[in-house]
Scaffold this motif. Structure first.
Motif, short mmCIF file in Angstrom:
data_model
loop_
_atom_site.label_atom_id
_atom_site.label_comp_id
_atom_site.label_asym_id
_atom_site.label_seq_id
_atom_site.Cartn_x
_atom_site.Cartn_y
_atom_site.Cartn_z
N GLU A 46 0.86 -1.18 0.00
CA GLU A 46 0.00 0.00 0.00
C GLU A 46 0.90 1.23 0.00
OE1 GLU A 46 -3.66 2.16 2.40
OE2 GLU A 46 -2.84 0.29 3.17
N GLN A 47 0.70 2.09 -1.01
CA GLN A 47 1.45 3.34 -1.12
C GLN A 47 0.49 4.45 -1.47
OE1 GLN A 47 4.34 2.48 -4.17
NE2 GLN A 47 5.75 1.54 -2.74
N ASN A 48 0.45 5.48 -0.65
CA ASN A 48 -0.44 6.62 -0.88
C ASN A 48 -1.89 6.19 -1.11
OD1 ASN A 48 1.79 8.37 -0.73
ND2 ASN A 48 2.23 8.04 -2.89
#
Length: 94
Positions: A42-44
């Motif tokens: 999960e990124q941004n």
């Protein structure tokens, strides 16, 4: 082998079935198509898919990744076992 590796480093593989019309997934790093076992970060607030090789390069123990399986091995076995190559076509003599 990919599932065995994930389990060997202590990752639980979560079933996440494909939805109808879902597009194929590609590794965010190397752009290879990723089939069935997805390594997700999960990124941004977005979920980024990686292949096993790029996930290992990023984090050998996969601590930051969630591992998802889209099709069970039983379903894949049934699909494979039911495949036939031209079951009704007769051989052609030249």
């Amino acid at each position: 082998m990919v599932a065995d590796y994930a389990e060997s480093v202590g990752k639980q593989i979560k079933l996440h079935p494909r939805t109808k019309g879902e597009v194929a997934h590609y590794c965010n790093t190397c752009e290879i198509e990723v089939f069935n076992i997805l390594f997700v970060l999960e990124q941004n607030h977005k979920f980024i898919v990686h292949c096993v090789d790029c996930a290992r390069r990023t984090d050998a123990q996969l601590t930051a990744f969630v591992v998802l399986q889209q099709i069970t091995f039983e379903e894949l076995s049934q699909i494979f076992d039911s495949c036939q190559l031209n079951p009704h076509k007769q051989g052609v003599i030249c």
